[in-house]
Design an enzyme around this catalytic site. Sequence first.
Site, PDB file in Angstrom:
ATOM      1  CE  LYS A  98      -2.620   2.044   3.534  1.00  0.00           C
ATOM      2  NZ  LYS A  98      -3.686   1.915   4.539  1.00  0.00           N
TER       3      LYS A  98
ATOM      4  CE  LYS B 203      -0.602   5.751   4.912  1.00  0.00           C
ATOM      5  NZ  LYS B 203      -1.943   6.061   5.471  1.00  0.00           N
TER       6      LYS B 203
ATOM      7  CD  GLU C  69      -6.772   2.868   3.031  1.00  0.00           C
ATOM      8  OE1 GLU C  69      -5.964   2.052   2.541  1.00  0.00           O
ATOM      9  OE2 GLU C  69      -6.813   3.126   4.242  1.00  0.00           O
TER      10      GLU C  69
ATOM     11  CE  LYS D  65      -6.364   2.084   9.455  1.00  0.00           C
ATOM     12  NZ  LYS D  65      -5.777   3.409   9.205  1.00  0.00           N
TER      13      LYS D  65
HETATM   14 MG    MG Z   1      -5.942   4.653   5.348  1.00  0.00          MG
END
Ligand code: MG
Length: 350
Positions: free
Chosen positions: A162, A164, A213, A262
């Site tokens: 992933k 950023k 995301e 989360k």
């Molecule tokens: Mg995130």
Amino acid sequence: MTGARPPLPEVRPAALEVVRTTLPLLTPFATATGTEVVREVLLVRARDEEGHEGWGECGALSQPGYTGEWVHGADAVLRRFLLPAASEGRPAGVAGHPMAAAAVEAALLDLRLAVAATDLPSWLGAVRDRVPAGVAVGVGPSVDALLAEVADHVAAGYRRMKLKVRPGWDVEPVRAVRAAWPDLPVGIDANGSYRAGDDALTALDGLGLVEIEQPLPADDLLGSAGLARRLATPVCLDESVTSVATLESALALGALDHLNLKPARVGGLASALAVLDRARDAGVPVWVGGMLATGVGKAVDVALAALPGVTLPGDLPASRRWFARDLTEPWELLPDGTLPVRPRGPVTLP
Ligand code: MG
């Protein structure tokens, strides 16, 4: 439903306290608001008269850049409001602060599990003994440095990357990673840094990503719905979904294709289980995301990731991704690119 769970004994803690420590990060983690170089660990410890112990970790980072919570604010709200209320067995009545509340809930649950001589994966009903491990890579400082870092993670065995991104650090670095590893599942996380009309989103859409995301700010569900219709890449929500109610709104609008779950963000494990049930009913693929967690928080994240309905690899890296020494027995990456689902074991402070 993720299933009925066996009842646990009611336990009134004899002591409930904040425990602080710091762990240097082996790799600095750069975000849009600044770079984390040390994990300021914020834990809640619950103890009973018989010497049982329960631990919960607060996910809040050093800076309020992910959500409004940050570690010093969470510390204050815990000491002043949440722990006194929990000690007296009454609701705290505190608005917001889900990560601080999640740490209290986790410590109390952990104490009850200890009294019942069971552990979280067993009690939750984990259906897997290992979960696929993924890893998140921060922004910058250069494309070459990014490629070197991704190469290290691929060599270590991670199954999903992933990256950023933010305006100005997006198409070029992501394209470079796709070119170097055309078959590697790569997602990107914008932490709400784009606006719906940004050209970069269209360019990123052509790069074969597994998802994008939180492209838009957390409160822009309508914008996210428009983007989900326009982009071929699945839109994953993170910061936007704080409860079952916000998930309902997002579902009604068509604002998400995937969900990053989360426990810290939704106020704890009970809320996370309810959100997971609703996402599963709606057929939304879910993965579990981490918050630079030590082994205390990771134990909760990994157990959650072992439940039915969690169908995508999350960002749950091995302990050594961040820490030379964890607070628990370290989570090690297994040869097949997974993490073991196991009880946390004892907590040892530095
Ligand atoms: Mg995130």
